[in-house]
Write an enzyme that holds these catalytic residues in place. Sequence first.
Site, short mmCIF file in Angstrom:
data_model
loop_
_atom_site.label_atom_id
_atom_site.label_comp_id
_atom_site.label_asym_id
_atom_site.label_seq_id
_atom_site.Cartn_x
_atom_site.Cartn_y
_atom_site.Cartn_z
N TYR A 30 -3.98 4.44 6.02
CA TYR A 30 -4.57 3.66 7.26
C TYR A 30 -6.12 3.95 8.00
CZ TYR A 30 -0.10 0.50 7.24
OH TYR A 30 0.82 0.42 6.35
N LYS A 50 1.30 -1.20 -0.20
CA LYS A 50 0.04 0.00 0.15
C LYS A 50 0.81 1.74 -0.09
CE LYS A 50 0.41 1.73 2.91
NZ LYS A 50 1.70 2.66 3.78
P1 NDP Z 1 12.83 2.10 1.99
O1 NDP Z 1 13.22 2.53 0.97
O2 NDP Z 1 12.94 1.51 3.67
O3 NDP Z 1 12.50 0.26 1.14
C1 NDP Z 1 12.38 0.45 0.02
C2 NDP Z 1 13.22 -0.01 -1.30
O4 NDP Z 1 12.43 -0.35 -2.77
C3 NDP Z 1 14.96 0.77 -1.15
O5 NDP Z 1 15.46 -0.20 -0.09
C4 NDP Z 1 15.03 0.03 -2.65
O6 NDP Z 1 15.94 -1.36 -2.82
C5 NDP Z 1 13.90 -0.76 -3.37
N1 NDP Z 1 14.00 0.42 -4.81
C6 NDP Z 1 13.78 0.49 -5.80
N2 NDP Z 1 14.00 1.96 -6.62
C7 NDP Z 1 13.97 2.88 -5.35
C8 NDP Z 1 14.39 4.43 -5.17
N3 NDP Z 1 14.19 4.65 -6.25
N4 NDP Z 1 14.77 4.82 -4.61
C9 NDP Z 1 14.51 4.12 -3.15
N5 NDP Z 1 14.07 2.84 -2.77
C10 NDP Z 1 14.23 2.42 -4.63
O7 NDP Z 1 10.70 1.54 2.14
P2 NDP Z 1 9.87 0.84 2.62
O8 NDP Z 1 10.94 -0.75 2.74
O9 NDP Z 1 9.61 1.92 4.09
O10 NDP Z 1 8.33 0.83 2.22
C11 NDP Z 1 8.80 0.75 0.68
C12 NDP Z 1 7.04 0.09 0.14
O11 NDP Z 1 6.04 -1.05 1.44
C13 NDP Z 1 6.11 1.43 0.81
O12 NDP Z 1 5.72 1.26 -0.61
C14 NDP Z 1 4.90 1.49 1.70
O13 NDP Z 1 4.29 2.05 1.30
C15 NDP Z 1 4.97 -0.01 2.26
N6 NDP Z 1 4.52 0.12 3.52
C16 NDP Z 1 3.93 -1.09 4.25
C17 NDP Z 1 3.91 -1.20 5.47
C18 NDP Z 1 2.46 -1.89 5.72
O14 NDP Z 1 2.93 -1.78 6.79
N7 NDP Z 1 2.22 -2.61 5.44
C19 NDP Z 1 4.98 -0.53 5.93
C20 NDP Z 1 5.84 0.22 6.29
C21 NDP Z 1 6.39 0.43 4.57
P3 NDP Z 1 16.66 -2.34 -3.19
O15 NDP Z 1 17.98 -1.63 -2.93
O16 NDP Z 1 16.51 -3.98 -3.38
O17 NDP Z 1 16.25 -1.97 -5.10
#
Ligand code: NDP
Length: 374
Positions: free
Chosen positions: A224, A139
Amino acid sequence: MKSRRIFLQKAGLSALALNISTFNPISAMPNFLDSKKMDEKPLRVAIMGLGSYGTRVAEAIQETKRTKLVGVISGTPSKVEAWKTKYGIPAKNCYNYENFDAIKDNPDIDAVYVITPNGLHKDQVIRVAKAGKHAICEKPMAVNAADGQAMVDACKAAGVHLLIGYRMHFEANTLEVIRMRKAGEFGTPLFFQGLSGFIIGDPSQWRLQKSLSGGGAMMDIGIYSINGARYMLGEDPIWVTAQETKNNPEKFKEGIDETIQFQMGFPSGAVASCLSTYSMNNLDRFFLNGTKGWAEMQPSTGYGPINGKTNQGPLDKPHTTHQAVQMDEMAAIIFDGKKPEVPVNGEEGVKDMKIIDAIFKAVKTGEKVSLKLA
Ligand code: NDP
Protein backbone atom coordinates in the site's frame (compact mmCIF):
# COMPACT_ATOMS: atom_id res chain seq x y z
CA MET A 1 -4.72 -28.45 3.97
CA LYS A 2 -3.48 -31.81 2.69
CA SER A 3 -6.77 -33.52 3.52
CA ARG A 4 -8.64 -30.66 1.89
CA ARG A 5 -6.59 -31.09 -1.31
CA ILE A 6 -7.20 -34.83 -1.32
CA PHE A 7 -10.91 -34.23 -0.85
CA LEU A 8 -10.88 -31.78 -3.75
CA GLN A 9 -9.00 -34.16 -6.00
CA LYS A 10 -11.54 -36.86 -5.23
CA ALA A 11 -14.48 -34.49 -5.49
CA GLY A 12 -13.27 -32.76 -8.68
CA LEU A 13 -14.97 -34.26 -11.68
CA SER A 14 -17.94 -35.75 -9.88
CA ALA A 15 -18.80 -32.36 -8.41
CA LEU A 16 -18.94 -30.85 -11.88
CA ALA A 17 -21.10 -33.69 -13.12
CA LEU A 18 -23.41 -33.21 -10.13
CA ASN A 19 -23.70 -29.52 -10.80
CA ILE A 20 -24.76 -30.06 -14.38
CA SER A 21 -27.19 -32.88 -13.67
CA THR A 22 -28.94 -31.10 -10.79
CA PHE A 23 -29.20 -27.69 -12.40
CA ASN A 24 -32.71 -26.34 -12.75
CA PRO A 25 -32.63 -23.05 -14.62
CA ILE A 26 -35.83 -21.73 -13.05
CA SER A 27 -35.22 -22.53 -9.38
CA ALA A 28 -31.59 -21.45 -9.74
CA MET A 29 -32.43 -17.98 -11.05
CA PRO A 30 -30.65 -15.50 -8.75
CA ASN A 31 -33.09 -13.71 -6.42
CA PHE A 32 -31.42 -10.38 -6.90
CA LEU A 33 -32.09 -10.35 -10.63
CA ASP A 34 -35.63 -9.31 -9.79
CA SER A 35 -34.88 -6.92 -6.96
CA LYS A 36 -32.06 -5.04 -8.64
CA LYS A 37 -32.69 -2.95 -11.71
CA MET A 38 -29.67 -2.61 -13.94
CA ASP A 39 -29.75 0.06 -16.63
CA GLU A 40 -26.93 -1.55 -18.53
CA LYS A 41 -25.67 -5.08 -19.06
CA PRO A 42 -24.07 -6.11 -15.75
CA LEU A 43 -20.59 -7.57 -15.40
CA ARG A 44 -21.37 -11.11 -14.22
CA VAL A 45 -18.68 -12.10 -11.75
CA ALA A 46 -17.61 -15.38 -10.13
CA ILE A 47 -15.53 -15.06 -6.97
CA MET A 48 -12.65 -17.51 -6.49
CA GLY A 49 -11.71 -17.97 -2.81
CA LEU A 50 -14.55 -17.46 -0.36
CA GLY A 51 -12.42 -16.19 2.51
CA SER A 52 -12.46 -13.03 4.50
CA TYR A 53 -11.91 -10.57 1.65
CA GLY A 54 -13.97 -12.59 -0.84
CA THR A 55 -16.87 -12.31 1.59
CA ARG A 56 -16.41 -8.54 1.79
CA VAL A 57 -16.36 -8.23 -1.99
CA ALA A 58 -19.50 -10.39 -2.31
CA GLU A 59 -21.37 -8.07 0.08
CA ALA A 60 -20.11 -4.99 -1.76
CA ILE A 61 -21.27 -6.37 -5.11
CA GLN A 62 -24.83 -6.27 -3.76
CA GLU A 63 -24.47 -2.45 -3.61
CA THR A 64 -23.19 -2.04 -7.16
CA LYS A 65 -25.04 -0.71 -10.17
CA ARG A 66 -23.24 -2.67 -12.89
CA THR A 67 -21.97 -5.95 -11.43
CA LYS A 68 -23.62 -9.17 -10.28
CA LEU A 69 -22.26 -12.06 -8.26
CA VAL A 70 -23.28 -15.07 -10.33
CA GLY A 71 -20.75 -17.78 -9.49
CA VAL A 72 -18.18 -19.16 -7.07
CA ILE A 73 -14.97 -21.18 -7.21
CA SER A 74 -14.08 -22.70 -3.87
CA GLY A 75 -12.41 -25.68 -2.22
CA THR A 76 -14.91 -25.72 0.64
CA PRO A 77 -18.26 -27.32 -0.27
CA SER A 78 -20.01 -25.99 2.87
CA LYS A 79 -19.17 -22.41 1.85
CA VAL A 80 -20.47 -23.05 -1.65
CA GLU A 81 -23.78 -24.26 -0.22
CA ALA A 82 -24.06 -21.21 2.04
CA TRP A 83 -23.27 -18.79 -0.81
CA LYS A 84 -25.71 -20.50 -3.15
CA THR A 85 -28.48 -19.88 -0.68
CA LYS A 86 -27.41 -16.40 0.39
CA TYR A 87 -26.78 -14.98 -3.08
CA GLY A 88 -29.06 -17.14 -5.23
CA ILE A 89 -26.13 -18.63 -7.13
CA PRO A 90 -27.16 -21.45 -9.47
CA ALA A 91 -25.42 -24.82 -9.04
CA LYS A 92 -24.22 -24.71 -12.62
CA ASN A 93 -22.07 -21.65 -11.77
CA CYS A 94 -20.26 -23.35 -8.85
CA TYR A 95 -16.79 -24.79 -9.37
CA ASN A 96 -13.83 -26.03 -7.38
CA TYR A 97 -10.11 -25.54 -8.02
CA GLU A 98 -9.83 -28.73 -10.04
CA ASN A 99 -12.72 -28.25 -12.42
CA PHE A 100 -12.94 -24.49 -12.96
CA ASP A 101 -11.33 -24.61 -16.43
CA ALA A 102 -14.82 -25.74 -17.51
CA ILE A 103 -15.95 -22.16 -16.92
CA LYS A 104 -14.97 -21.60 -20.55
CA ASP A 105 -18.20 -23.36 -21.52
CA ASN A 106 -20.31 -21.20 -19.23
CA PRO A 107 -21.74 -18.21 -21.12
CA ASP A 108 -23.27 -16.78 -17.94
CA ILE A 109 -19.97 -15.71 -16.36
CA ASP A 110 -17.98 -12.75 -17.74
CA ALA A 111 -15.21 -12.39 -15.18
CA VAL A 112 -13.53 -14.25 -12.32
CA TYR A 113 -12.31 -12.32 -9.27
CA VAL A 114 -9.33 -14.22 -7.81
CA ILE A 115 -9.21 -13.65 -4.02
CA THR A 116 -7.00 -16.52 -2.88
CA PRO A 117 -3.54 -16.57 -1.24
CA ASN A 118 -0.96 -14.60 -3.26
CA GLY A 119 1.11 -17.61 -4.30
CA LEU A 120 -1.86 -19.11 -6.13
CA HIS A 121 -2.79 -16.03 -8.18
CA LYS A 122 -0.48 -16.66 -11.13
CA ASP A 123 -1.69 -20.12 -12.08
CA GLN A 124 -5.30 -19.31 -11.30
CA VAL A 125 -5.34 -16.11 -13.38
CA ILE A 126 -3.65 -17.88 -16.29
CA ARG A 127 -6.31 -20.60 -16.16
CA VAL A 128 -9.06 -17.96 -16.05
CA ALA A 129 -7.51 -16.27 -19.11
CA LYS A 130 -7.28 -19.57 -20.96
CA ALA A 131 -10.97 -20.08 -20.21
CA GLY A 132 -11.62 -16.80 -22.03
CA LYS A 133 -12.89 -14.89 -18.98
CA HIS A 134 -11.75 -11.49 -17.74
CA ALA A 135 -9.58 -11.76 -14.64
CA ILE A 136 -9.75 -9.48 -11.63
CA CYS A 137 -6.95 -10.37 -9.22
CA GLU A 138 -6.26 -9.26 -5.68
CA LYS A 139 -3.09 -7.51 -4.64
CA PRO A 140 -0.31 -8.45 -4.64
CA MET A 141 -1.00 -9.75 -8.15
CA ALA A 142 1.74 -12.38 -7.77
CA VAL A 143 4.80 -13.17 -5.69
CA ASN A 144 7.34 -11.60 -8.06
CA ALA A 145 7.47 -9.51 -11.24
CA ALA A 146 8.21 -12.45 -13.57
CA ASP A 147 5.02 -14.20 -12.48
CA GLY A 148 3.07 -10.95 -12.78
CA GLN A 149 4.37 -10.46 -16.33
CA ALA A 150 3.38 -14.04 -17.22
CA MET A 151 -0.16 -13.20 -16.08
CA VAL A 152 -0.22 -10.02 -18.19
CA ASP A 153 1.05 -11.97 -21.21
CA ALA A 154 -1.52 -14.76 -20.76
CA CYS A 155 -4.41 -12.30 -20.50
CA LYS A 156 -3.17 -10.38 -23.52
CA ALA A 157 -2.85 -13.61 -25.55
CA ALA A 158 -6.40 -14.59 -24.56
CA GLY A 159 -7.79 -11.13 -25.34
CA VAL A 160 -9.20 -10.64 -21.83
CA HIS A 161 -8.74 -7.87 -19.28
CA LEU A 162 -6.52 -8.31 -16.25
CA LEU A 163 -7.43 -5.86 -13.49
CA ILE A 164 -5.86 -5.69 -10.02
CA GLY A 165 -7.97 -5.01 -6.92
CA TYR A 166 -6.42 -1.60 -6.20
CA ARG A 167 -9.54 -0.22 -4.53
CA MET A 168 -7.82 3.01 -3.39
CA HIS A 169 -7.51 4.07 -7.04
CA PHE A 170 -11.23 4.81 -6.97
CA GLU A 171 -11.52 6.31 -3.46
CA ALA A 172 -12.88 9.86 -3.50
CA ASN A 173 -10.53 11.56 -1.00
CA THR A 174 -7.51 9.86 -2.55
CA LEU A 175 -8.63 11.10 -5.96
CA GLU A 176 -9.10 14.61 -4.55
CA VAL A 177 -5.47 14.69 -3.33
CA ILE A 178 -4.36 13.46 -6.75
CA ARG A 179 -6.46 16.19 -8.41
CA MET A 180 -4.90 18.85 -6.17
CA ARG A 181 -1.40 17.59 -6.86
CA LYS A 182 -2.00 17.58 -10.61
CA ALA A 183 -3.44 21.10 -10.42
CA GLY A 184 -0.21 22.25 -8.77
CA GLU A 185 -1.91 23.11 -5.49
CA PHE A 186 0.95 21.55 -3.49
CA GLY A 187 3.62 23.10 -5.72
CA THR A 188 6.33 20.60 -6.63
CA PRO A 189 5.85 17.40 -4.60
CA LEU A 190 9.18 16.50 -3.01
CA PHE A 191 8.46 14.05 -0.20
CA PHE A 192 6.11 11.17 0.57
CA GLN A 193 5.91 9.18 3.76
CA GLY A 194 3.92 5.92 3.87
CA LEU A 195 3.40 3.90 7.05
CA SER A 196 1.67 0.55 6.58
CA GLY A 197 1.37 -2.12 9.23
CA PHE A 198 -0.57 -4.18 11.71
CA ILE A 199 0.17 -6.91 14.25
CA ILE A 200 -0.46 -10.23 12.55
CA GLY A 201 -2.03 -13.01 14.66
CA ASP A 202 -2.11 -16.78 14.12
CA PRO A 203 1.45 -17.87 13.20
CA SER A 204 0.13 -20.83 11.17
CA GLN A 205 -1.86 -18.73 8.65
CA TRP A 206 -0.97 -18.70 4.94
CA ARG A 207 0.25 -15.08 5.18
CA LEU A 208 3.26 -16.40 7.13
CA GLN A 209 3.99 -19.30 4.75
CA LYS A 210 6.37 -18.27 1.98
CA SER A 211 4.97 -20.60 -0.70
CA LEU A 212 1.49 -19.11 -0.34
CA SER A 213 2.33 -15.50 0.56
CA GLY A 214 5.56 -14.82 -1.35
CA GLY A 215 6.84 -12.80 1.60
CA GLY A 216 5.67 -11.18 4.79
CA ALA A 217 4.34 -7.73 5.55
CA MET A 218 5.71 -6.22 2.33
CA MET A 219 3.53 -8.36 0.04
CA ASP A 220 0.47 -7.91 2.19
CA ILE A 221 0.49 -4.38 3.59
CA GLY A 222 3.75 -2.67 2.58
CA ILE A 223 2.49 -2.74 -1.00
CA TYR A 224 0.00 0.00 0.00
CA SER A 225 2.87 2.39 0.74
CA ILE A 226 4.63 1.42 -2.51
CA ASN A 227 1.53 1.91 -4.60
CA GLY A 228 0.51 5.00 -2.60
CA ALA A 229 3.89 6.67 -3.13
CA ARG A 230 3.39 6.26 -6.86
CA TYR A 231 -0.13 7.65 -7.06
CA MET A 232 0.43 10.41 -4.52
CA LEU A 233 3.65 11.65 -6.20
CA GLY A 234 2.50 10.79 -9.73
CA GLU A 235 5.81 9.17 -10.67
CA ASP A 236 7.49 5.78 -10.70
CA PRO A 237 10.66 5.27 -8.64
CA ILE A 238 14.10 4.87 -10.22
CA TRP A 239 15.89 3.49 -7.17
CA VAL A 240 15.20 1.88 -3.81
CA THR A 241 17.15 1.27 -0.62
CA ALA A 242 15.80 -0.91 2.19
CA GLN A 243 16.64 -2.20 5.66
CA GLU A 244 15.00 -5.13 7.46
CA THR A 245 14.43 -5.60 11.18
CA LYS A 246 13.44 -9.04 12.46
CA ASN A 247 12.72 -9.24 16.18
CA ASN A 248 10.77 -12.51 16.09
CA PRO A 249 12.51 -15.03 13.80
CA GLU A 250 10.37 -17.85 15.24
CA LYS A 251 7.19 -16.31 13.88
CA PHE A 252 8.73 -14.61 10.84
CA LYS A 253 10.76 -17.36 9.23
CA GLU A 254 13.23 -17.16 6.33
CA GLY A 255 11.62 -15.26 3.44
CA ILE A 256 8.88 -13.77 5.62
CA ASP A 257 9.70 -10.12 6.33
CA GLU A 258 8.54 -8.72 9.65
CA THR A 259 9.53 -5.05 9.33
CA ILE A 260 11.20 -3.31 6.41
CA GLN A 261 11.85 0.39 6.11
CA PHE A 262 12.54 1.48 2.57
CA GLN A 263 13.28 4.56 0.59
CA MET A 264 12.49 5.33 -3.04
CA GLY A 265 13.87 8.01 -5.34
CA PHE A 266 11.88 9.48 -8.23
CA PRO A 267 12.94 11.09 -11.54
CA SER A 268 11.84 14.59 -10.38
CA GLY A 269 14.11 14.38 -7.36
CA ALA A 270 11.25 13.58 -4.96
CA VAL A 271 11.92 10.91 -2.33
CA ALA A 272 9.72 8.55 -0.34
CA SER A 273 10.38 7.05 3.07
CA CYS A 274 8.17 4.12 4.05
CA LEU A 275 7.62 1.49 6.72
CA SER A 276 6.06 -1.95 6.24
CA THR A 277 5.47 -4.13 9.30
CA TYR A 278 3.58 -7.06 10.78
CA SER A 279 4.55 -6.04 14.33
CA MET A 280 2.89 -2.67 14.96
CA ASN A 281 -0.71 -1.52 14.87
CA ASN A 282 -2.06 1.95 14.01
CA LEU A 283 0.14 2.35 10.97
CA ASP A 284 -2.00 3.49 8.07
CA ARG A 285 -0.74 6.96 7.24
CA PHE A 286 0.28 8.87 4.11
CA PHE A 287 1.93 12.29 4.07
CA LEU A 288 2.73 14.22 0.90
CA ASN A 289 4.76 17.42 1.01
CA GLY A 290 5.32 19.88 -1.82
CA THR A 291 6.89 23.29 -2.18
CA LYS A 292 3.53 25.04 -1.66
CA GLY A 293 1.40 22.64 0.37
CA TRP A 294 0.81 19.22 1.86
CA ALA A 295 -1.72 16.43 2.35
CA GLU A 296 -1.99 13.90 5.13
CA MET A 297 -4.32 10.92 5.36
CA GLN A 298 -4.89 8.67 8.34
CA PRO A 299 -6.34 6.15 7.81
CA SER A 300 -5.10 6.27 4.26
CA THR A 301 -5.86 2.81 2.89
CA GLY A 302 -8.20 1.06 5.36
CA TYR A 303 -11.73 0.17 4.33
CA GLY A 304 -12.77 3.67 5.32
CA PRO A 305 -13.81 6.27 5.94
CA ILE A 306 -10.49 7.70 4.79
CA ASN A 307 -9.66 10.74 6.91
CA GLY A 308 -7.32 13.49 5.99
CA LYS A 309 -6.56 17.12 5.45
CA THR A 310 -4.42 19.34 3.32
CA ASN A 311 -2.92 22.74 3.95
CA GLN A 312 -6.23 24.05 2.53
CA GLY A 313 -8.52 22.19 4.96
CA PRO A 314 -10.15 18.82 5.61
CA LEU A 315 -10.72 16.23 2.92
CA ASP A 316 -14.48 15.88 2.98
CA LYS A 317 -15.59 13.60 0.17
CA PRO A 318 -18.26 11.23 1.50
CA HIS A 319 -17.40 7.61 2.25
CA THR A 320 -18.67 4.92 -0.09
CA THR A 321 -17.93 1.20 0.06
CA HIS A 322 -14.56 0.96 -1.68
CA GLN A 323 -15.15 -2.46 -3.17
CA ALA A 324 -18.54 -1.44 -4.62
CA VAL A 325 -17.08 1.62 -6.36
CA GLN A 326 -14.16 -0.50 -7.58
CA MET A 327 -16.45 -3.12 -9.09
CA ASP A 328 -18.64 -0.58 -10.92
CA GLU A 329 -15.56 1.18 -12.24
CA MET A 330 -14.11 -2.13 -13.39
CA ALA A 331 -17.35 -2.86 -15.26
CA ALA A 332 -16.91 0.50 -16.99
CA ILE A 333 -13.29 -0.35 -17.87
CA ILE A 334 -14.31 -3.70 -19.34
CA PHE A 335 -17.51 -2.64 -21.09
CA ASP A 336 -16.85 1.00 -22.01
CA GLY A 337 -13.06 1.08 -22.25
CA LYS A 338 -13.05 3.70 -19.49
CA LYS A 339 -9.56 4.85 -18.49
CA PRO A 340 -9.36 5.28 -14.71
CA GLU A 341 -7.47 8.25 -13.22
CA VAL A 342 -4.93 5.78 -11.79
CA PRO A 343 -4.58 2.53 -13.76
CA VAL A 344 -5.57 -0.84 -12.29
CA ASN A 345 -4.36 -3.02 -15.14
CA GLY A 346 -1.90 -5.88 -14.92
CA GLU A 347 0.99 -3.62 -16.00
CA GLU A 348 0.30 -1.43 -12.95
CA GLY A 349 0.49 -4.54 -10.77
CA VAL A 350 3.79 -5.62 -12.36
CA LYS A 351 5.33 -2.24 -11.49
CA ASP A 352 4.63 -2.83 -7.79
CA MET A 353 6.02 -6.36 -8.07
CA LYS A 354 9.24 -5.00 -9.65
CA ILE A 355 9.57 -2.56 -6.75
CA ILE A 356 9.05 -5.36 -4.21
CA ASP A 357 11.67 -7.51 -6.00
CA ALA A 358 14.07 -4.54 -5.80
CA ILE A 359 13.32 -3.92 -2.11
CA PHE A 360 14.05 -7.57 -1.27
CA LYS A 361 17.28 -7.31 -3.27
CA ALA A 362 18.24 -4.09 -1.47
CA VAL A 363 17.63 -5.77 1.91
CA LYS A 364 19.83 -8.70 0.92
CA THR A 365 22.69 -6.71 -0.59
CA GLY A 366 22.50 -3.55 1.49
CA GLU A 367 22.88 -1.66 -1.77
CA LYS A 368 20.89 0.94 -3.65
CA VAL A 369 18.98 -0.89 -6.40
CA SER A 370 18.18 0.90 -9.66
CA LEU A 371 14.77 0.44 -11.24
CA LYS A 372 13.37 0.83 -14.72
CA LEU A 373 9.60 0.47 -14.65
CA ALA A 374 8.57 1.93 -18.00
P1 NDP B 1 -8.39 -15.68 3.57
O1 NDP B 1 -7.44 -16.62 4.16
O2 NDP B 1 -9.42 -15.07 4.45
O3 NDP B 1 -9.16 -16.34 2.34
C1 NDP B 1 -8.47 -16.97 1.30
C2 NDP B 1 -9.36 -18.01 0.67
O4 NDP B 1 -8.66 -18.58 -0.42
C3 NDP B 1 -9.71 -19.17 1.58
O5 NDP B 1 -10.81 -18.92 2.41
C4 NDP B 1 -9.99 -20.27 0.59
O6 NDP B 1 -11.32 -20.13 0.11
C5 NDP B 1 -9.08 -19.94 -0.59
N1 NDP B 1 -7.91 -20.83 -0.66
C6 NDP B 1 -7.58 -21.59 -1.72
N2 NDP B 1 -6.48 -22.29 -1.49
C7 NDP B 1 -6.06 -21.99 -0.25
C8 NDP B 1 -4.95 -22.40 0.54
N3 NDP B 1 -4.04 -23.26 0.09
N4 NDP B 1 -4.84 -21.88 1.79
C9 NDP B 1 -5.74 -20.98 2.24
N5 NDP B 1 -6.81 -20.55 1.52
C10 NDP B 1 -6.97 -21.06 0.29
O7 NDP B 1 -7.52 -14.53 2.88
P2 NDP B 1 -8.00 -13.07 2.47
O8 NDP B 1 -9.36 -13.13 1.93
O9 NDP B 1 -7.74 -12.13 3.57
O10 NDP B 1 -6.95 -12.72 1.30
C11 NDP B 1 -7.08 -13.26 0.00
C12 NDP B 1 -6.41 -12.31 -1.01
O11 NDP B 1 -7.02 -11.04 -0.96
C13 NDP B 1 -4.92 -12.07 -0.75
O12 NDP B 1 -4.24 -11.96 -1.98
C14 NDP B 1 -4.91 -10.73 -0.04
O13 NDP B 1 -3.72 -10.00 -0.21
C15 NDP B 1 -6.07 -10.02 -0.71
N6 NDP B 1 -6.69 -9.01 0.16
C16 NDP B 1 -6.92 -7.77 -0.37
C17 NDP B 1 -7.50 -6.79 0.40
C18 NDP B 1 -7.79 -5.45 -0.19
O14 NDP B 1 -8.18 -4.55 0.55
N7 NDP B 1 -7.65 -5.26 -1.48
C19 NDP B 1 -7.84 -7.01 1.80
C20 NDP B 1 -7.61 -8.39 2.25
C21 NDP B 1 -7.03 -9.33 1.44
P3 NDP B 1 -12.22 -21.42 -0.21
O15 NDP B 1 -12.39 -22.11 1.10
O16 NDP B 1 -13.45 -20.86 -0.77
O17 NDP B 1 -11.44 -22.25 -1.19
